[in-house]
Scaffold this motif. Structure first.
Motif, PDB file in Angstrom:
ATOM      1  N   LYS B  49       0.839  -1.206   0.000  1.00  0.00           N
ATOM      2  CA  LYS B  49       0.000   0.000   0.000  1.00  0.00           C
ATOM      3  C   LYS B  49       0.867   1.247   0.000  1.00  0.00           C
ATOM      4  CE  LYS B  49      -3.583  -2.138   2.778  1.00  0.00           C
ATOM      5  NZ  LYS B  49      -4.110  -2.248   4.119  1.00  0.00           N
ATOM      6  N   ASP B  50       2.071   1.105   0.574  1.00  0.00           N
ATOM      7  CA  ASP B  50       2.929   2.284   0.674  1.00  0.00           C
ATOM      8  C   ASP B  50       3.982   2.340  -0.416  1.00  0.00           C
ATOM      9  OD1 ASP B  50       3.007   2.317   4.309  1.00  0.00           O
ATOM     10  OD2 ASP B  50       1.803   3.447   2.867  1.00  0.00           O
ATOM     11  N   SER B  51       3.858   1.478  -1.423  1.00  0.00           N
ATOM     12  CA  SER B  51       4.963   1.373  -2.382  1.00  0.00           C
ATOM     13  C   SER B  51       5.217   2.692  -3.107  1.00  0.00           C
ATOM     14  CB  SER B  51       4.699   0.254  -3.382  1.00  0.00           C
ATOM     15  OG  SER B  51       3.563   0.556  -4.148  1.00  0.00           O
ATOM     16  N   LYS B  52       4.125   3.438  -3.357  1.00  0.00           N
ATOM     17  CA  LYS B  52       4.306   4.730  -4.052  1.00  0.00           C
ATOM     18  C   LYS B  52       5.068   5.690  -3.136  1.00  0.00           C
ATOM     19  CE  LYS B  52       1.161   8.179  -5.777  1.00  0.00           C
ATOM     20  NZ  LYS B  52      -0.197   8.422  -6.262  1.00  0.00           N
ATOM     21  N   THR B  53       4.694   5.711  -1.879  1.00  0.00           N
ATOM     22  CA  THR B  53       5.358   6.587  -0.912  1.00  0.00           C
ATOM     23  C   THR B  53       6.823   6.183  -0.765  1.00  0.00           C
ATOM     24  OG1 THR B  53       3.289   6.799   0.279  1.00  0.00           O
ATOM     25  CG2 THR B  53       5.277   7.475   1.448  1.00  0.00           C
ATOM     26  N   VAL B  54       7.040   4.881  -0.678  1.00  0.00           N
ATOM     27  CA  VAL B  54       8.401   4.376  -0.514  1.00  0.00           C
ATOM     28  C   VAL B  54       9.259   4.770  -1.712  1.00  0.00           C
ATOM     29  CG1 VAL B  54       9.793   2.265  -0.475  1.00  0.00           C
ATOM     30  CG2 VAL B  54       7.774   2.465   0.972  1.00  0.00           C
ATOM     31  N   ARG B  55       8.676   4.618  -2.899  1.00  0.00           N
ATOM     32  CA  ARG B  55       9.421   4.967  -4.118  1.00  0.00           C
ATOM     33  C   ARG B  55       9.784   6.449  -4.102  1.00  0.00           C
ATOM     34  NH1 ARG B  55       6.002   2.813  -7.552  1.00  0.00           N
ATOM     35  NH2 ARG B  55       5.163   4.730  -8.395  1.00  0.00           N
ATOM     36  N   ARG B  56       8.836   7.287  -3.690  1.00  0.00           N
ATOM     37  CA  ARG B  56       9.098   8.726  -3.652  1.00  0.00           C
ATOM     38  C   ARG B  56      10.158   9.062  -2.619  1.00  0.00           C
ATOM     39  NH1 ARG B  56       3.029  11.359  -4.154  1.00  0.00           N
ATOM     40  NH2 ARG B  56       2.744  10.800  -6.339  1.00  0.00           N
ATOM     41  N   MET B  57      10.119   8.363  -1.502  1.00  0.00           N
ATOM     42  CA  MET B  57      11.140   8.598  -0.467  1.00  0.00           C
ATOM     43  C   MET B  57      12.511   8.261  -1.033  1.00  0.00           C
ATOM     44  SD  MET B  57       9.276   6.961   2.862  1.00  0.00           S
ATOM     45  CE  MET B  57      10.745   6.830   3.853  1.00  0.00           C
ATOM     46  N   ARG B  58      12.582   7.134  -1.730  1.00  0.00           N
ATOM     47  CA  ARG B  58      13.868   6.701  -2.259  1.00  0.00           C
ATOM     48  C   ARG B  58      14.359   7.654  -3.329  1.00  0.00           C
ATOM     49  NH1 ARG B  58      13.076   1.074  -3.908  1.00  0.00           N
ATOM     50  NH2 ARG B  58      12.762   0.830  -1.687  1.00  0.00           N
ATOM     51  N   LEU B  59      13.484   8.057  -4.216  1.00  0.00           N
ATOM     52  CA  LEU B  59      13.879   8.988  -5.281  1.00  0.00           C
ATOM     53  C   LEU B  59      14.309  10.334  -4.699  1.00  0.00           C
ATOM     54  CD1 LEU B  59      11.068   8.171  -7.875  1.00  0.00           C
ATOM     55  CD2 LEU B  59      13.501   7.683  -8.150  1.00  0.00           C
ATOM     56  N   THR B  60      13.643  10.771  -3.659  1.00  0.00           N
ATOM     57  CA  THR B  60      13.981  12.055  -3.051  1.00  0.00           C
ATOM     58  C   THR B  60      15.334  11.986  -2.359  1.00  0.00           C
ATOM     59  OG1 THR B  60      11.633  12.465  -2.708  1.00  0.00           O
ATOM     60  CG2 THR B  60      13.149  13.863  -1.491  1.00  0.00           C
ATOM     61  N   THR B  61      15.590  10.902  -1.654  1.00  0.00           N
ATOM     62  CA  THR B  61      16.901  10.796  -1.005  1.00  0.00           C
ATOM     63  C   THR B  61      17.995  10.676  -2.060  1.00  0.00           C
ATOM     64  OG1 THR B  61      16.621   8.388  -0.735  1.00  0.00           O
ATOM     65  CG2 THR B  61      16.119   9.764   1.157  1.00  0.00           C
ATOM     66  N   GLU B  62      17.702  10.003  -3.159  1.00  0.00           N
ATOM     67  CA  GLU B  62      18.708   9.887  -4.218  1.00  0.00           C
ATOM     68  C   GLU B  62      19.020  11.244  -4.830  1.00  0.00           C
ATOM     69  OE1 GLU B  62      17.117   6.771  -6.698  1.00  0.00           O
ATOM     70  OE2 GLU B  62      17.864   5.190  -5.374  1.00  0.00           O
ATOM     71  N   ARG B  63      18.011  12.092  -4.956  1.00  0.00           N
ATOM     72  CA  ARG B  63      18.249  13.460  -5.444  1.00  0.00           C
ATOM     73  C   ARG B  63      19.190  14.208  -4.496  1.00  0.00           C
ATOM     74  NH1 ARG B  63      13.898  17.454  -6.174  1.00  0.00           N
ATOM     75  NH2 ARG B  63      15.276  18.356  -7.714  1.00  0.00           N
TER      76      ARG B  63
END
Lengths: 139, 242
Positions: B49-63
């Motif tokens: 259910k949180d996969s979208k949130t998790v993906r955004r967290m990961r992409l943001t930290t990568e930025r």
């Protein structure tokens, strides 16, 4: 199962790695590089997965020490660090470092593949030499 | 420019007489550690259910990690650690686009690639050029307004030019002139691009200069901007292509 000794000073990061890898590998964790020798002797891992900077200490002091002993010199090492761009593999290969991985870009799939590959080459060599006397090995 | 501030990056400092570059490298490293941990922790969250949130967290930290990395590189430019070599720009662009594709997908923005038909080998540093390109793409993705962005290469005036264009908000002519004058010399936040302090652009300019290249910007009539990095071409290899 492949035995990996994880050397990492960030306990939360280490716990996360253990959770990521525990289904595929047998893991032990050390945050203090000075305790590593004891674990290596008693547990005999197939591979060392280590960060480069360990608090105030440096991994290479430990790796240099490991090269001094027959039962530790052939253990393969994979470095997992956030400063991967500051070292070159050819400069640390003499410490039996097989791969340098970047913490900020590594994925679980790539990490597992690298660990499998590096441990496989370590197993074939190091286990067969652990029972040899040092003088015999150097002939 | 304010002389008391001095030049923050590239090892040149007169920031109250203190050599700031080593502190900048140390600060960037300190910044990386919690970001690396945050990124690692996202792999632990397995709830679908949180996969979208998790993906955004990961992409943001990568930025954020990329910016920390670039700060370190920028502070080390004067150490002459970045040597130049012949580079096939199309391959580099393809690699940068592939790296940024997950972020583009998350933002629902298409990245179009238009390579040049006239192929020349550019001279540059692979690591710096990759970071420069990824930075420009990252910037363009965030100001794409849901439209596509374009990465293009062309041969112009005996130089290889790689450009990244977005269709973001129009900036006023006045702001654009200020940007052109300030580019690479100081941070310049733009009112039409509120999330950007201009630091990324400043770093990109330093990277281009370190490769004997140049970063420039064009305002698009239809809206948005095009950032271009011009690099020298290999004269030796161009003879072989005749």
């Amino acid at each position: 199962m492949i035995k990996i000794l994880l050397v990492e000073d960030d306990k939360w990061f280490a716990e996360s790695l253990v959770l990521m890898l525990k289904k595929d590998f047998e893991l032990r964790f050390c945050s203090d590089p000075e305790a590593v020798f004891g674990v290596v002797e008693s547990w005999q891992p197939d591979l060392l997965l280590a960060d480069m900077i360990l608090g105030e200490k440096n991994l290479f002091v430990l790796l240099n020490e490991m090269q001094s002993y027959a039962d530790t010199r052939n253990i393969n090492v994979v470095i997992l660090t956030s400063s991967a761009d500051s070292i070159k593999l050819r400069d640390v290969a003499r410490f039996n470092v097989k791969k340098i991985l970047d913490k900020s870009t590594i994925t679980p799939e790539i990490l597992k593949t690298v660990l499998h590959d590096c441990a496989a080459s370590s197993r074939g060599f190091s286990r067969s030499n652990l029972n040899y006397d040092d003088r015999e090995y150097q002939k | 420019m304010n002389e008391a501030r001095g030049e923050l990056l590239g090892g040149e400092t007169d920031f109250f007489g203190v050599d700031f570059a080593p502190s900048l490298i140390a600060a960037a490293h300190e910044l990386k550690s919690p970001l690396v941990l945050l990124r690692q922790l996202t792999f632990q969250i397995e709830d679908d259910k949180d996969s979208k949130t998790v993906r955004r967290m990961r992409l943001t930290t990568e930025r954020a990690l990329r910016l920390a990395d670039n700060l370190t590189k920028a502070a080390r430019l004067d150490d002459a650690m970045f040597s130049c070599e012949p580079i096939q720009l199309s391959n580099l662009c393809a690699a940068a686009i592939e790296e940024m594709q997950p972020l583009a997908d998350a933002l629902a923005v298409k990245i179009r690639f238009r390579p040049t038909r006239i192929s020349r080998i550019a001279i540059g540093n692979r690591e710096l050029l990759h970071a420069l390109l990824v930075g420009l793409i990252d910037n363009a993705l965030h100001y794409a307004n849901g439209k596509s962005i374009e990465v293009a290469t062309r041969f112009f005036d005996n130089k290889m030019v790689v450009s990244v264009s977005d269709a973001g908000n129009n900036i006023s002519l006045d702001e654009f002139r200020k940007l052109k004058n300030a580019i690479g010399r100081t941070n310049l936040p733009l009112s039409s691009r509120p999330l950007s302090s201009g630091l990324g652009l400043m770093i990109a300019t330093k990277f281009a200069a370190a490769m004997n290249g140049q970063l420039s910007v064009k305002r698009r009539a239809a809206g948005g901007m095009t950032f271009m990095a011009c690099l020298p071409t290999s004269q030796q290899l161009s003879l072989l292509e005749l």
